[in-house]
Design a protein around this motif. Structure first.
Motif: not given
Length: 288
Positions: A259-277
């Motif tokens: 799972r994406l977590a930490g300082p990088a998280l606000p820079g991504f949106g969820t784009a699917g199952v274990t997929t981020y944009r």
């Protein structure tokens, strides 16, 4: 039992808790691997064959050997033994469906396309990406490349060869098999990836916790079932470094148990199952 105790595991080789602690420190500092004390029996079973191969009687002797500057190859044998190269063609099919339906239509308008398979293992992942791209995008009119990296030079040699048992290729769609997979006359039990696929991929040795000698940006990064070996701090640092290498709107594909977590998280949106944009502008912090 305290990690500071000197109790050894029963078995062929002496392996004290002090030996385990020293090995865990080395694995973390050089490769980012996180070895909990509960993994001590597993570590013993994975590394016993290395002690046999090197003619050693104790893990203390093995640690002394790993400390030698000229034993860089043995340190890679260590990380190879402690990790599992489990992969298959089109593993986690939802990622390739997202690649096909969400990203490729955007890539069709681009002249330059870059995708990174980080932790490519024996090559099934980058070859699956290559087939998905070539099925939808003719390569002649664009600069299209896949970077495939792994820390293990032995597994990279297999990836570069692009030869796999025929039964492993059964998960490749029939249309793709007939178009790009070739029989190997001298080894009928093997199937070889076609030259069009191989030409698209550059394989390179890379330790993900060290410097990355390339600039990007990438349209997509696949790093699946690699971060599970890292502690939380190393994982979060890795996500932030991937974010720096992705273009705005680029996709990050990670493993099913990650799972994406930490300082990088606000820079991504969820784009699917274990997929981020990656967002063009970082958004508000999201719950982890």
């Amino acid at each position: 039992m305290s990690l500071a105790s000197a109790d050894a595991l029963p078995g062929e080789f002496t392996f004290t808790d002090a030996d385990f602690e020293a090995l865990a420190r080395l694995a973390r500092s050089e490769f980012g691997l996180s070895l909990a004390s509960s993994k001590k029996p597993l570590v013993y079973s994975r590394l016993a064959r290395r002690l046999r191969a090197r003619g050693l009687a104790t893990f203390h002797d093995y640690m002394a050997l790993l400390d030698r500057a000229e034993e860089a190859a043995e340190r890679l044998e260590l990380v190879s033994a402690l990790t599992t190269n489990v992969t298959s063609f089109f593993r986690e099919k939802h990622h390739f469906e997202t690649l096909r339906t969400a990203l490729i239509p955007e890539l069709a308008a681009q002249k330059r396309i870059r995708i990174w398979s980080a932790g490519c293992s024996s090559g099934q992942e980058p070859f699956s990406i290559a087939m998905t791209l070539l099925h939808a995008l003719p390569p002649g009119a664009r600069d299209m490349r896949i970077l495939a990296t792994d820390i293990d030079p032995a597994i990279l040699r297999k990836a570069r060869a692009g030869r796999y048992p025929a039964e492993e290729c059964e998960t490749v769609p029939a249309e793709f098999r007939s178009r790009w997979l070739r029989p190997t006359p001298c080894e009928p039990e093997l199937v070889e990836m076609g030259p069009e696929l191989k030409a698209l991929i550059s394989f390179a040795e890379l330790n993900l916790i060290c410097d990355w000698p390339f600039a990007g940006p990438f349209d997509a990064i696949f790093c699946r079932n690699v971060a599970i070996y890292f502690d939380q701090e190393t994982q979060q640092r890795l996500w932030s470094r991937f974010a720096e290498k992705l273009r705005a709107g680029g996709f990050l594909f990670i493993g099913h148990s990650e799972r994406l977590a930490g300082p990088a998280l606000p820079g991504f949106g969820t784009a699917g199952v274990t997929t981020y944009r990656k967002r063009a502008i970082p958004g508000p912090a999201q719950p982890t």
